[in-house]
Scaffold this motif. Structure first.
Motif, PDB file in Angstrom:
ATOM      1  N   ASN A 169       0.851  -1.203   0.000  1.00 49.08           N
ATOM      2  CA  ASN A 169       0.000   0.000   0.000  1.00 49.08           C
ATOM      3  C   ASN A 169       0.886   1.254   0.000  1.00 49.08           C
ATOM      4  OD1 ASN A 169      -1.858   1.990   0.374  1.00 49.08           O
ATOM      5  ND2 ASN A 169      -2.751   1.141   2.254  1.00 49.08           N
ATOM      6  N   THR A 170       0.838   2.000  -1.103  1.00 53.69           N
ATOM      7  CA  THR A 170       1.710   3.183  -1.219  1.00 53.69           C
ATOM      8  C   THR A 170       1.194   4.366  -0.416  1.00 53.69           C
ATOM      9  OG1 THR A 170       0.510   4.001  -3.132  1.00 53.69           O
ATOM     10  CG2 THR A 170       2.409   2.564  -3.578  1.00 53.69           C
ATOM     11  N   ASP A 171      -0.038   4.247   0.103  1.00 61.31           N
ATOM     12  CA  ASP A 171      -0.653   5.365   0.833  1.00 61.31           C
ATOM     13  C   ASP A 171      -1.093   6.459  -0.156  1.00 61.31           C
ATOM     14  OD1 ASP A 171      -1.318   7.029   3.007  1.00 61.31           O
ATOM     15  OD2 ASP A 171       0.678   7.908   3.066  1.00 61.31           O
ATOM     16  N   MET A 172      -1.078   6.113  -1.451  1.00 58.89           N
ATOM     17  CA  MET A 172      -1.532   7.058  -2.479  1.00 58.89           C
ATOM     18  C   MET A 172      -2.504   6.336  -3.423  1.00 58.89           C
ATOM     19  SD  MET A 172       2.075   8.925  -3.472  1.00 58.89           S
ATOM     20  CE  MET A 172       3.059   7.485  -3.792  1.00 58.89           C
ATOM     21  N   GLU A 173      -3.110   5.280  -2.901  1.00 63.96           N
ATOM     22  CA  GLU A 173      -3.948   4.416  -3.742  1.00 63.96           C
ATOM     23  C   GLU A 173      -5.313   5.044  -4.036  1.00 63.96           C
ATOM     24  OE1 GLU A 173      -2.650   1.641  -4.838  1.00 63.96           O
ATOM     25  OE2 GLU A 173      -0.952   1.424  -3.479  1.00 63.96           O
ATOM     26  N   ILE A 218      12.590   9.676 -11.872  1.00 61.63           N
ATOM     27  CA  ILE A 218      12.962   9.310 -10.494  1.00 61.63           C
ATOM     28  C   ILE A 218      11.688   8.881  -9.768  1.00 61.63           C
ATOM     29  CG2 ILE A 218      14.199  10.033  -8.413  1.00 61.63           C
ATOM     30  CD1 ILE A 218      15.308  12.351 -10.116  1.00 61.63           C
ATOM     31  N   ARG A 219      11.369   7.595  -9.971  1.00 62.67           N
ATOM     32  CA  ARG A 219      10.141   7.091  -9.349  1.00 62.67           C
ATOM     33  C   ARG A 219      10.497   6.437  -8.024  1.00 62.67           C
ATOM     34  NH1 ARG A 219       7.230   3.218 -12.764  1.00 62.67           N
ATOM     35  NH2 ARG A 219       9.118   3.010 -13.954  1.00 62.67           N
ATOM     36  N   TRP A 220      10.857   7.272  -7.057  1.00 61.70           N
ATOM     37  CA  TRP A 220      11.198   6.759  -5.738  1.00 61.70           C
ATOM     38  C   TRP A 220      10.014   6.038  -5.100  1.00 61.70           C
ATOM     39  CZ3 TRP A 220       7.665   8.805  -2.542  1.00 61.70           C
ATOM     40  CH2 TRP A 220       7.145  10.061  -2.847  1.00 61.70           C
ATOM     41  N   CYS A 221       8.794   6.431  -5.534  1.00 65.33           N
ATOM     42  CA  CYS A 221       7.567   5.897  -4.922  1.00 65.33           C
ATOM     43  C   CYS A 221       7.516   4.366  -4.943  1.00 65.33           C
ATOM     44  CB  CYS A 221       6.357   6.476  -5.634  1.00 65.33           C
ATOM     45  SG  CYS A 221       6.577   6.571  -7.422  1.00 65.33           S
ATOM     46  N   CYS A 222       7.903   3.751  -6.081  1.00 66.54           N
ATOM     47  CA  CYS A 222       7.829   2.288  -6.200  1.00 66.54           C
ATOM     48  C   CYS A 222       8.762   1.623  -5.194  1.00 66.54           C
ATOM     49  CB  CYS A 222       8.245   1.836  -7.595  1.00 66.54           C
ATOM     50  SG  CYS A 222       7.176   2.438  -8.871  1.00 66.54           S
ATOM     51  N   THR A 223       9.987   2.122  -5.110  1.00 70.02           N
ATOM     52  CA  THR A 223      10.963   1.492  -4.215  1.00 70.02           C
ATOM     53  C   THR A 223      10.618   1.753  -2.754  1.00 70.02           C
ATOM     54  OG1 THR A 223      12.524   2.139  -5.895  1.00 70.02           O
ATOM     55  CG2 THR A 223      13.451   1.234  -3.873  1.00 70.02           C
ATOM     56  N   VAL A 310      -4.408   1.040 -13.382  1.00 69.76           N
ATOM     57  CA  VAL A 310      -4.695   1.520 -12.033  1.00 69.76           C
ATOM     58  C   VAL A 310      -3.369   1.712 -11.306  1.00 69.76           C
ATOM     59  CG1 VAL A 310      -5.763   0.944  -9.830  1.00 69.76           C
ATOM     60  CG2 VAL A 310      -6.915   0.369 -11.955  1.00 69.76           C
ATOM     61  N   GLY A 311      -3.092   2.919 -10.891  1.00 66.65           N
ATOM     62  CA  GLY A 311      -1.855   3.176 -10.146  1.00 66.65           C
ATOM     63  C   GLY A 311      -2.190   4.003  -8.929  1.00 66.65           C
ATOM     64  N   CYS A 312      -1.359   4.984  -8.639  1.00 69.76           N
ATOM     65  CA  CYS A 312      -1.634   5.868  -7.504  1.00 69.76           C
ATOM     66  C   CYS A 312      -2.366   7.122  -7.993  1.00 69.76           C
ATOM     67  CB  CYS A 312      -0.339   6.278  -6.835  1.00 69.76           C
ATOM     68  SG  CYS A 312       0.554   4.878  -6.149  1.00 69.76           S
ATOM     69  N   ILE A 313      -2.879   7.870  -7.028  1.00 68.72           N
ATOM     70  CA  ILE A 313      -3.666   9.052  -7.381  1.00 68.72           C
ATOM     71  C   ILE A 313      -2.813  10.072  -8.132  1.00 68.72           C
ATOM     72  CG2 ILE A 313      -4.936  11.022  -6.408  1.00 68.72           C
ATOM     73  CD1 ILE A 313      -5.872   9.056  -4.238  1.00 68.72           C
ATOM     74  N   MET A 314      -1.594  10.269  -7.677  1.00 67.25           N
ATOM     75  CA  MET A 314      -0.735  11.270  -8.335  1.00 67.25           C
ATOM     76  C   MET A 314       0.420  10.567  -9.030  1.00 67.25           C
ATOM     77  SD  MET A 314      -2.089  14.179  -7.792  1.00 67.25           S
ATOM     78  CE  MET A 314      -0.790  15.312  -8.230  1.00 67.25           C
ATOM     79  N   CYS A 315       0.124   9.725  -9.997  1.00 68.64           N
ATOM     80  CA  CYS A 315       1.188   8.956 -10.639  1.00 68.64           C
ATOM     81  C   CYS A 315       1.805   9.748 -11.794  1.00 68.64           C
ATOM     82  CB  CYS A 315       0.620   7.639 -11.150  1.00 68.64           C
ATOM     83  SG  CYS A 315       1.874   6.638 -11.944  1.00 68.64           S
ATOM     84  N   PRO A 316       3.127   9.794 -11.868  1.00 65.39           N
ATOM     85  CA  PRO A 316       3.746  10.525 -12.977  1.00 65.39           C
ATOM     86  C   PRO A 316       3.495   9.873 -14.338  1.00 65.39           C
ATOM     87  CG  PRO A 316       5.418   9.358 -11.705  1.00 65.39           C
ATOM     88  CD  PRO A 316       4.137   9.217 -10.959  1.00 65.39           C
ATOM     89  N   ASN A 317       3.065   8.612 -14.310  1.00 62.77           N
ATOM     90  CA  ASN A 317       2.805   7.922 -15.584  1.00 62.77           C
ATOM     91  C   ASN A 317       1.379   8.118 -16.080  1.00 62.77           C
ATOM     92  OD1 ASN A 317       5.349   6.946 -15.695  1.00 62.77           O
ATOM     93  ND2 ASN A 317       4.875   4.979 -14.754  1.00 62.77           N
ATOM     94  N   SER A 318       0.594   8.875 -15.334  1.00 56.96           N
ATOM     95  CA  SER A 318      -0.812   9.074 -15.691  1.00 56.96           C
ATOM     96  C   SER A 318      -0.935  10.012 -16.886  1.00 56.96           C
ATOM     97  CB  SER A 318      -1.461   9.734 -14.473  1.00 56.96           C
ATOM     98  OG  SER A 318      -2.762   9.398 -14.373  1.00 56.96           O
TER      99      SER A 318
HETATM  100  S1  SF4 Z   1       1.662   3.713  -9.546  1.00 53.37           S
HETATM  101 FE1  SF4 Z   1       2.810   5.567 -10.105  1.00 53.37          FE
HETATM  102  S2  SF4 Z   1       2.920   6.814  -8.200  1.00 53.37           S
HETATM  103 FE2  SF4 Z   1       2.303   4.716  -7.615  1.00 53.37          FE
HETATM  104  S3  SF4 Z   1       4.177   3.693  -7.060  1.00 53.37           S
HETATM  105 FE3  SF4 Z   1       3.844   3.235  -9.219  1.00 53.37          FE
HETATM  106  S4  SF4 Z   1       4.892   4.854 -10.384  1.00 53.37           S
HETATM  107 FE4  SF4 Z   1       4.749   5.524  -8.250  1.00 53.37          FE
END
Ligand code: SF4
Length: 328
Positions: A169-173, A218-223, A310-318
């Motif tokens: 859970n990234t806490d940004m789901e 720099i997708r630190w979020c995943c790691t 489906v990713g996180c709410i503020m995903c840079p890949n969106s």
């Molecule tokens: S879905 Fe997007 S924001 Fe969430 S962890 Fe993956 S790259 Fe990061």
């Protein structure tokens, strides 16, 4: 895996026995997406969540094999522009007819069965080959459609006490993902499958303050909020300082150019000494959706709102279009 054609009778997709080199990754379109984007002004359709009304390939909307509209642009605060190609997809402006999901599933049953049996066999063979070298097999569950399918295939292939399921859970789901996790967790409990939720010991807000917003490069979020908490969770469960794990993912080659280069099984690509196995690497989105419909699996509601991934709410890949949908 297989190529597909449009089935004008069911309004769905029909697999052919030709092997696909590249998929346009069709996705089902439900009434809620049509409403959000404003298609309701042009067409009438039943407001019923049980079946999709049409399909989309990228920004093109396909109804019974015909491209009837597309969208252009869109941003956080701007609705995408609608390009209507057919004002009356049904004669005399009659309501659009939803996809006949059951018939579509029946028509694809034979090819799907071949694909499913091959994949189950592959999962079982990999488990048998590596079980003496691996401390734990686990499904990395994200709440997306691909991980729903992977989990179902794994639970058919392996004894239920031989693998775990872990959701990082990234806490940004999305809230729809959190809802789905609760349902999947309960289902796993009924099936005697261990399901865990892993979280970093600090909030995503703290990480944003430290690293800035996640960025494409720099997708630190995943790691920081997924991979590391999941491995830490497994170490905690097994009381190991270090463990050798095999992560089973829902990664598919058709999702992106980078993923099309992946191997089914790799060691150390994601984390040093850890194995990654992608059982549905060759599957297309068509096959993923057919499997979900055939087996009555849960589908994250985000797909019904118009998200292809489906990713996180503020995903840079969106995409910008998805930023607009998130605001609705
Ligand atoms: S879905 Fe997007 S924001 Fe969430 S962890 Fe993956 S790259 Fe990061």
């Amino acid at each position: 895996m297989y190529q597909y054609i449009w089935d004008t009778e069911t309004g769905g997709l029909l697999l052919t026995s030709e092997i696909s080199k590249f998929s346009k990754e069709p996705r089902p379109v439900y009434f809620r997406e049509l409403d959000i984007l404003g298609f309701g002004v042009h067409w009438s359709y039943p407001r019923d969540d049980n079946a999709p009304i049409m399909w989309a390939e990228a920004n093109n909307y396909i109804y019974r094999g015909r491209r009837i509209a597309s969208t252009k642009g869109g941003s956080l605060y701007t609705r995408p522009e609608l390009v209507i190609i057919e004002e009356n997809p049904e004669p005399n402006g009659a309501p659009l007819v939803p996809v006949d999901v059951q018939k579509m599933c029946r028509r694809n049953a034979d090819l799907m069965e071949t694909l499913v049996q091959e994949t189950i066999q592959k999962i079982y063979n990999t488990y048998m080959k590596y079980r003496d070298r691996i401390d734990v097999f686990y499904v990395a569950f994200s709440g997306g459609k691909d991980s729903v399918v992977t989990l179902d295939l794994v639970q058919r292939a392996l004894p239920h006490d031989q693998f775990k399921v872990v959701f990082g859970n990234t806490d940004m789901e999305f809230s729809t993902t959190i809802d789905l996790i609760s349902d999947i967790k309960q289902k796993c409990e009924r099936q005697d499958i261990d399901f865990y939720i892993a979280e970093a010991p600090f909030s995503s807000e703290e990480s944003w303050r430290t690293f800035g917003p996640p960025a494409r490069k720099i997708r630190w979020c995943c790691t920081v909020h997924k991979t590391a908490p999941v491995v830490n969770k497994l170490c905690e469960i097994f009381e190991f300082k270090k463990l050798k794990a095999m992560m089973l993912t829902g990664v598919r080659g058709d999702e992106s150019a980078a993923r099309s280069e992946y191997d089914d099984l790799s060691i150390g690509k994601k984390l040093s000494g850890q194995y990654s196995f992608h059982p549905i690497l060759d599957w297309s989105s068509t096959e993923v959706y057919l499997y979900i419909y055939q087996n009555g699996l849960l589908l994250n509601d985000a797909y019904k709102l118009g998200f292809g991934r489906v990713g996180c709410i503020m995903c840079p890949n969106s995409s910008e279009k998805h930023e607009f949908i998130k605001q609705q």
